[in-house]
Write a protein that holds these residues in place. Sequence first.
Motif, PDB file in Angstrom:
ATOM      1  N   UNK A  55       0.941  -1.105  -0.006  1.00 12.73           N
ATOM      2  CA  UNK A  55      -0.012   0.197   0.063  1.00 12.73           C
ATOM      3  C   UNK A  55       0.735   1.059  -0.129  1.00 12.73           C
ATOM      4  N   UNK A  56       0.567   2.246  -0.768  1.00 16.21           N
ATOM      5  CA  UNK A  56       1.292   3.270  -0.723  1.00 16.21           C
ATOM      6  C   UNK A  56       2.850   3.246  -1.478  1.00 16.21           C
ATOM      7  N   UNK A  74       8.715 -13.100  -9.255  1.00 18.28           N
ATOM      8  CA  UNK A  74       8.835 -13.065 -10.714  1.00 18.28           C
ATOM      9  C   UNK A  74       8.082 -11.579 -11.135  1.00 18.28           C
ATOM     10  N   UNK A  75       7.640 -10.976  -9.885  1.00 21.73           N
ATOM     11  CA  UNK A  75       7.230  -9.769 -10.210  1.00 21.73           C
ATOM     12  C   UNK A  75       6.899  -8.941  -8.914  1.00 21.73           C
ATOM     13  N   UNK A  76       7.091  -7.712  -8.780  1.00 23.53           N
ATOM     14  CA  UNK A  76       6.765  -6.837  -7.702  1.00 23.53           C
ATOM     15  C   UNK A  76       5.362  -6.015  -8.238  1.00 23.53           C
ATOM     16  N   UNK A  77       4.424  -6.062  -7.049  1.00 20.67           N
ATOM     17  CA  UNK A  77       3.294  -5.462  -7.163  1.00 20.67           C
ATOM     18  C   UNK A  77       3.152  -4.312  -6.047  1.00 20.67           C
ATOM     19  N   UNK A  78       2.230  -3.304  -6.481  1.00 19.54           N
ATOM     20  CA  UNK A  78       2.009  -2.307  -5.519  1.00 19.54           C
ATOM     21  C   UNK A  78       0.779  -1.676  -5.933  1.00 19.54           C
ATOM     22  N   UNK A  79       0.290  -0.970  -5.039  1.00 20.85           N
ATOM     23  CA  UNK A  79      -1.015  -0.084  -5.300  1.00 20.85           C
ATOM     24  C   UNK A  79      -0.679   1.440  -4.812  1.00 20.85           C
ATOM     25  N   UNK A  80      -1.404   2.258  -5.724  1.00 18.20           N
ATOM     26  CA  UNK A  80      -1.199   3.838  -5.354  1.00 18.20           C
ATOM     27  C   UNK A  80      -2.599   4.239  -5.620  1.00 18.20           C
ATOM     28  N   UNK A  81      -2.625   5.484  -4.768  1.00 18.50           N
ATOM     29  CA  UNK A  81      -3.792   6.427  -5.136  1.00 18.50           C
ATOM     30  C   UNK A  81      -3.410   7.862  -5.345  1.00 18.50           C
ATOM     31  N   UNK A  82      -3.908   8.423  -6.118  1.00 14.59           N
ATOM     32  CA  UNK A  82      -3.834   9.719  -6.543  1.00 14.59           C
ATOM     33  C   UNK A  82      -3.021   9.971  -7.811  1.00 14.59           C
ATOM     34  N   UNK A  83      -1.791  10.510  -7.896  1.00 14.58           N
ATOM     35  CA  UNK A  83      -1.093  10.918  -8.941  1.00 14.58           C
ATOM     36  C   UNK A  83      -0.721   9.511  -9.687  1.00 14.58           C
ATOM     37  N   UNK A 137       1.202  -2.548 -11.073  1.00 14.33           N
ATOM     38  CA  UNK A 137       0.478  -1.574 -10.353  1.00 14.33           C
ATOM     39  C   UNK A 137      -1.024  -2.277 -10.257  1.00 14.33           C
ATOM     40  N   UNK A 138      -0.986  -3.265  -9.305  1.00 15.86           N
ATOM     41  CA  UNK A 138      -2.405  -3.828  -9.223  1.00 15.86           C
ATOM     42  C   UNK A 138      -3.570  -3.313  -8.593  1.00 15.86           C
TER      43      UNK A 138
END
Length: 614
Positions: free
Chosen positions: A334-335, A354-363, A388-389
């Motif tokens: 998160x963030x 095999x992959x990195x994942x993250x989530x973001x809000x806003x920009x 970016x899931x």
Amino acid sequence: MITTPTAPIGGKRPVSCSGDRPLPGTLALPAPTGLHSQDGTGHVLLDWDPVDGALGYVVHRSDSVDGPFAPLDHGDGDVPAVPRPPYADTRVEAGRGYWYKVASWTDAGPGPLTPGPVRGCARARGIGPAAVAVCVDAGTAPVPLRGVWRRTICSAHLPPSPDDGPGPGGADAAVEHAEALRIVLGGIGIRTVHGTFLPERVTVRPDGRFDFTGLDAALDRLLAAGLEPVVELSFPSAGLAADPCATVLTRGGGTSAPPDGGRYGELCRELTVHVRERHGADEVAGWLFEVRNEPGPEVLRSGSQDACHRRYETAARAVKSVDDRIRVGGRSSAAAPWVGALLEFCRREDVPIDFVSARTRGDAPLDLRPLTRSFARATGRPEPEILWTERGFTAGRFQPADDSAFAAPSVLRAVKSALASADALASWAATDHSARSGSPPALFHGGSGLLTAGNLRKPRFWALRLLSGLAGGRVPARVTGDGAEALVEALATAAGDGTHADVLVWNGTPDRTRAAGAAALDRAALVEVRGLTPRAVYDVTLWRVDEDHADIRTVWEAMGGGDWPDARQWARLRAADVLPAEPLPAVAASPDGTVSLSVDLPMPGVRSLRLTRA
């Protein structure tokens, strides 16, 4: 194939011999150089030289040359950094001077500020909108436009079961959710769904065995709709949690870690075996398995960073012990924190990722490539994909801007940024039927979906629909003028033989104080398309998304608004839920194959132009 584990599930492999030096991108970097400003209409434009290894940048502002300098707040975002220059500060008063500094951003946070501030002073709006020019070279050999926005969508909830009960206003939530997924599949071309949570669909029987009946039903509905799942090995099932009552979000995701890591590994392994046996080994080998619990915010996790990393290791080794072909990664932070820390852990302990994942809000999302590339160089392994899931427009719940045209250019800006730095950008979320927020309290309540309850299409949906409709391959599109490449951006495609060209141009700002629009930020755009067939006649079609076009909330407000429509109002809303194609007068290309068109471009606003040789 089922492979033999090289270590017990949840156990360690030998430490890799890649050295102890931290990965580039995880440590603070020097401040950017070359910072300069340009006074614009309704904004101050800032630009600087990119810093090698930076994931993004944080713009600071002061009312005085001597400070204090504070980060600019975009409003309701969860990461203060922007991925790259240029940057337009629209939280300004015309004629008032401001001073700016910039810091590089890494996984360790912001670095030092630029030593010398620069001054900027926004101009007031003139008699008419300020001008920008969009120059498209349709004669350049097209290259594929990577569909990063089409790879996956966050459903925010598994498809509800038929016995989940009625939804808002008595609607059948299961039917509406299934229809929403069909709409995003058909309208945007989404391929996979992110949001298959374990605690809702997997139970532990009294004899200790795992019951996958609920998960099977949900996966069957996804696959029947033509979609594939991203399997989330997320919050632990209640039957495994140390404290089953420790939950978060309306779906009851558990935040209490399993007291027995080996038991959690058994769950991950048995689930993998089960879905392979049920859906086929080759089919499942193409799915993504994401170890997820949104580490960082304490409300969403249990235990220390190292404990979360160990749970990732347990899950990743369990999945790979069944079939090494399955791609596993995480942690959907998160963030966007902990990405570098997880890669450091996987390098040190030789854990598969095999992959990195993250989530973001806003920009727009940050650029994580310095982390993944340095990991690949340090380990000799393939570079992990960047997913970016969950990319949402706002961080908070019930934000009116989520329903409005203001969010439409934002999603396009995020996609364009991700085209250069990521492998997937999943919108949060497909529908306002959300496990995060519960049942929608009203039709327009600031929900995070591309679609409302009842599956009316919001402006963000139409922006992605226009993006998905671009035909041919990508060709250069350069924007110049007042606010170019910061407020106003563009993407273009062409056939390569002069038969057609598409131009998508948008005008937006991350500044939530301008959500209702700002006349000083409106623009008049001159779109020039070169490389067409000399003297040929082209038919022109225009699509518009703004407060007056393809904004269903505006239609509802004109009808008087309120919480929920009655049957007659639903019929009127569905009839208005369209994105009309507007034919413009045909134009003839010049002797050198150039066509010029003028279009209005309000802020917020999106315009799509198609030129087709007659």
